[in-house]
Motif scaffolding. Sequence first.
Motif: not given
Length: 106
Positions: A5-17, A40-44
């Motif tokens: 889940l964290r890896e899946g969300v990381t894509i959105y964080v790196t693309e700023n989406i 939010e954790e990945v973003k932080a």
Amino acid sequence: MRRDLREGVTIYVTENIKPNFAEIARQYNVDYRTVKKAYEEVKAGLKGRPSGRPKRPSLLDPFKQTIDSKLELNCSAASIFKFIQKKGFTGSYTLMAFFDPLSMAF
């Protein structure tokens, strides 16, 4: 937190989406709030849950040098325990079982 889940969300964080939390929740079969928290954790920049518990010193710490010198003489754990007990060690024998002389970790 689940790594996938964290890896899946990381894509959105790196693309700023900003992701659709409900859609991702359906993909990973979790609640949308779990996805939001992961995002939010990945973003932080958090890697995991922070440890709020401070490390406390071991009862064996004052006796490390004594234990090392006895290990060099190939003394048994029981004899080392009896020796340091006479020197003021208040712990139990089972602490000696967790002593790893190779890594110097207790």
